[in-house]
Design an enzyme around this catalytic site. Structure first.
Site, PDB file in Angstrom:
ATOM      1  N   GLU A 362     -21.380  36.929   0.322  1.00  0.00           N
ATOM      2  CA  GLU A 362     -21.450  35.612   1.002  1.00  0.00           C
ATOM      3  C   GLU A 362     -21.615  35.794   2.515  1.00  0.00           C
ATOM      4  OE1 GLU A 362     -19.646  32.239  -0.564  1.00  0.00           O
ATOM      5  OE2 GLU A 362     -19.256  33.115  -2.532  1.00  0.00           O
ATOM      6  N   THR A 364     -22.238  39.319   5.241  1.00  0.00           N
ATOM      7  CA  THR A 364     -21.430  40.442   5.728  1.00  0.00           C
ATOM      8  C   THR A 364     -20.679  40.051   7.007  1.00  0.00           C
ATOM      9  OG1 THR A 364     -23.245  41.205   7.104  1.00  0.00           O
ATOM     10  CG2 THR A 364     -23.139  42.128   4.870  1.00  0.00           C
TER      11      THR A 364
HETATM   12  N1  COS Z   1     -26.935  24.694   6.605  1.00  0.00           N
HETATM   13  C1  COS Z   1     -28.096  24.000   6.522  1.00  0.00           C
HETATM   14  N2  COS Z   1     -29.258  24.459   7.020  1.00  0.00           N
HETATM   15  C2  COS Z   1     -29.247  25.674   7.576  1.00  0.00           C
HETATM   16  C3  COS Z   1     -28.085  26.454   7.685  1.00  0.00           C
HETATM   17  C4  COS Z   1     -26.899  25.912   7.182  1.00  0.00           C
HETATM   18  N3  COS Z   1     -25.763  26.599   7.283  1.00  0.00           N
HETATM   19  N4  COS Z   1     -28.373  27.616   8.290  1.00  0.00           N
HETATM   20  C5  COS Z   1     -29.680  27.576   8.566  1.00  0.00           C
HETATM   21  N5  COS Z   1     -30.203  26.402   8.121  1.00  0.00           N
HETATM   22  C6  COS Z   1     -31.578  25.955   8.285  1.00  0.00           C
HETATM   23  C7  COS Z   1     -31.929  25.946   9.763  1.00  0.00           C
HETATM   24  O1  COS Z   1     -31.606  24.713  10.358  1.00  0.00           O
HETATM   25  C8  COS Z   1     -33.419  26.187   9.729  1.00  0.00           C
HETATM   26  O2  COS Z   1     -34.078  24.984   9.416  1.00  0.00           O
HETATM   27  P1  COS Z   1     -35.160  24.329  10.458  1.00  0.00           P
HETATM   28  O3  COS Z   1     -36.221  25.383  10.572  1.00  0.00           O
HETATM   29  O4  COS Z   1     -35.584  23.083   9.765  1.00  0.00           O
HETATM   30  O5  COS Z   1     -34.392  24.123  11.714  1.00  0.00           O
HETATM   31  C9  COS Z   1     -33.604  27.097   8.544  1.00  0.00           C
HETATM   32  O6  COS Z   1     -32.479  26.892   7.684  1.00  0.00           O
HETATM   33  C10 COS Z   1     -33.670  28.557   8.930  1.00  0.00           C
HETATM   34  O7  COS Z   1     -32.490  28.898   9.623  1.00  0.00           O
HETATM   35  P2  COS Z   1     -32.355  30.281  10.382  1.00  0.00           P
HETATM   36  O8  COS Z   1     -33.458  30.404  11.384  1.00  0.00           O
HETATM   37  O9  COS Z   1     -30.961  30.370  10.874  1.00  0.00           O
HETATM   38  O10 COS Z   1     -32.603  31.319   9.207  1.00  0.00           O
HETATM   39  P3  COS Z   1     -32.727  32.877   9.218  1.00  0.00           P
HETATM   40  O11 COS Z   1     -33.796  33.277   8.282  1.00  0.00           O
HETATM   41  O12 COS Z   1     -32.756  33.363  10.628  1.00  0.00           O
HETATM   42  O13 COS Z   1     -31.367  33.369   8.494  1.00  0.00           O
HETATM   43  C11 COS Z   1     -29.114  34.025   8.295  1.00  0.00           C
HETATM   44  C12 COS Z   1     -30.160  33.110   8.940  1.00  0.00           C
HETATM   45  C13 COS Z   1     -29.325  35.495   8.591  1.00  0.00           C
HETATM   46  C14 COS Z   1     -27.817  33.559   8.904  1.00  0.00           C
HETATM   47  C15 COS Z   1     -29.083  33.798   6.773  1.00  0.00           C
HETATM   48  O14 COS Z   1     -30.209  34.382   6.166  1.00  0.00           O
HETATM   49  C16 COS Z   1     -27.817  34.305   6.140  1.00  0.00           C
HETATM   50  O15 COS Z   1     -26.804  33.618   6.112  1.00  0.00           O
HETATM   51  N6  COS Z   1     -27.858  35.525   5.577  1.00  0.00           N
HETATM   52  C17 COS Z   1     -26.766  36.025   4.778  1.00  0.00           C
HETATM   53  C18 COS Z   1     -27.069  35.697   3.351  1.00  0.00           C
HETATM   54  C19 COS Z   1     -25.840  35.725   2.515  1.00  0.00           C
HETATM   55  O16 COS Z   1     -24.795  35.245   2.862  1.00  0.00           O
HETATM   56  N7  COS Z   1     -26.025  36.289   1.328  1.00  0.00           N
HETATM   57  C20 COS Z   1     -24.997  36.320   0.383  1.00  0.00           C
HETATM   58  C21 COS Z   1     -25.535  35.732  -0.868  1.00  0.00           C
HETATM   59  S1  COS Z   1     -24.375  35.144  -1.963  1.00  0.00           S
HETATM   60  S2  COS Z   1     -23.348  36.702  -2.416  1.00  0.00           S
END
Ligand code: COS
Length: 382
Positions: A362, A364
């Site tokens: 969820e 790192t």
């Molecule tokens: N809630 C709603 N929308 C979200 C959001 C959230 N928490 N976080 C990002 N978004 C939206 C952004 O607003 C953006 O939309 P717009 O382009 O319309 O503004 C879009 O999603 C992309 O956001 P962002 O640029 O932050 O995305 P990235 O590809 O840079 O990724 C991270 C961000 C790295 C934070 C994300 O990929 C992540 O959380 N990675 C970890 C994944 C994870 O937890 N995996 C575990 C899986 S379950 S075991």
């Protein structure tokens, strides 16, 4: 922030604590050794309403606020991280996403079955090539007549081999987050192939799977939310999921604390209980302070959720601190138990193995730090 619990929340916590002591704690070592929890636990969790907490009552849920959900996560996490994970994925990530974004037909098809424990849900975001970089996923959904054909691979999927419904994120458009769409897939569909991942360091009771989608055909009515909204659905689920992982980690730390105090008072060395030595008391104190600090971060984030206020950064802070604290707590508990902490007759070795995954899944610890850093500075470092 109100630090007190309501009498309903107190009662709920007491009920959960007693139930975990009776139905989970006595079996956790055997389930760990067998690499499978007794699946009868699912029906028992449902019987108490634990698989429907936060879901509307008319859809089979048991209602309740988010703080109450976190209390349940702490109690389940104290008992067994595998059991806690079964609930937090099926209910927290899947059922709650269906409640938030589903059509009436999707809600009535899946929610009573999920809350009633007739089936479980799994959350298919991670792929062999994309973990932290979730928006780079490559599973594809291609339009075919009035439905879709989905092809790709998912990995490390909790409940993967047990689930009746999979929330799968697939690419329907161009690269990046806006090209991703969510689908609800009946796991009996031809081409939905799953295999359990064995040999895990911890979380052994939980069915973690790799999933291959080999041209799985779904209808457009199985799409969850609008086309291109899948990444936002995943991130919103994980925002709350991260608080749940944090709450479960508080429970794990508390289990280590309780075990350490009990053992340190019983175990004698040099003619005195080891609890009477300052260096042992220091370790116990460190676990206690970090456990309470982590719980306060969890409750702050949950309180924001319940008041409808922004909470993402606070969720990341809670997840980062509570999971790192759980790893430290388990490590210190092993130090207190000495050689007995290194064998699985005592609970703290398992706690160490189970805690280790919480700083990975969820999001790192590094991803949480980057999210917090981005929120504080306004600059994205990934
Ligand atoms: N809630 C709603 N929308 C979200 C959001 C959230 N928490 N976080 C990002 N978004 C939206 C952004 O607003 C953006 O939309 P717009 O382009 O319309 O503004 C879009 O999603 C992309 O956001 P962002 O640029 O932050 O995305 P990235 O590809 O840079 O990724 C991270 C961000 C790295 C934070 C994300 O990929 C992540 O959380 N990675 C970890 C994944 C994870 O937890 N995996 C575990 C899986 S379950 S075991």
């Amino acid at each position: 922030m109100n630090l007190g619990l309501t009498s309903e929340q107190e009662q709920f916590r007491e009920l959960a604590r007693e139930w975990v002591d009776r139905e989970v704690v006595p079996h956790a070592t055997a389930w760990d050794r067998a690499e499978q929890v007794d699946t009868a636990i699912v029906g028992k969790l449902a019987g108490l309403g634990f698989l429907g907490l936060g879901i509307d009552e008319e859809l089979g849920g048991s209602g309740g606020d988010f703080l109450t959900y976190c209390l349940m996560m702490e109690e389940l996490g104290r008992g067994d991280t595998s059991v806690r994970g079964i609930v937090s994925v099926s209910l927290g990530l899947v059922a709650k996403s269906i409640q938030a974004y589903g059509t009436d037909a999707q809600k009535s098809r899946w929610l009573p079955a999920l809350t009633g424990g007739e089936t479980l849900g799994c959350f298919g975001l991670t792929e062999p090539g994309t973990g932290s970089d979730a928006s780079g996923l490559t599973t594809r959904a291609v339009r075919d007549g009035d439905g879709w054909v989905i092809t790709g691979e998912k990995i490390f999927i909790t409940n993967g081999t047990w689930a009746g419904v999979a929330l799968i994120f697939a690419r329907t458009g161009g690269p990046g987050p806006s090209g991703i769409t969510a689908f609800l897939i009946n796991t009996d569909m031809p081409g939905f192939i799953r295999k359990e991942v064995k040999g895990k360091l911890g979380l052994r009771g939980q069915a973690t799977a790799e999933i291959r989608l080999d041209a799985v055909r779904v209808g457009d009515e199985d799409r969850l939310g609008p086309e291109g909204s899948g990444f936002k659905i995943a991130m919103a689920a994980l925002d709350k999921g991260r608080i749940a992982v944090a709450a479960g980690s508080v429970g794990l730390s508390r289990g280590c604390l309780e075990a350490s105090i009990g053992y340190a008072k019983e175990r004698t060395q040099f003619g005195k209980p080891i609890a009477s030595y300052q260096l042992v008391q220091e370790m116990i104190t460190d676990i206690a302070v970090e456990t309470d600090a982590a719980r306060l971060l969890v409750w702050r984030a949950a309180d924001l959720v319940d008041r409808g206020l922004p909470f993402k950064t606070e969720a990341s802070m809670a997840k980062l601190f509570a999971t790192e604290a759980a790893v430290k707590a388990a490590n210190q508990a092993i130090q207190i138990f000495g050689g007995y902490g290194y064998v699985d007759e005592f609970p703290v070795g398992k706690a160490m193995r189970d805690a280790r995954v919480t700083t990975l899944y969820e999001g790192t610890s590094q991803i949480q730090k980057l999210l917090i850093g981005r929120a504080l500075t306004g600059i994205s470092a990934f």
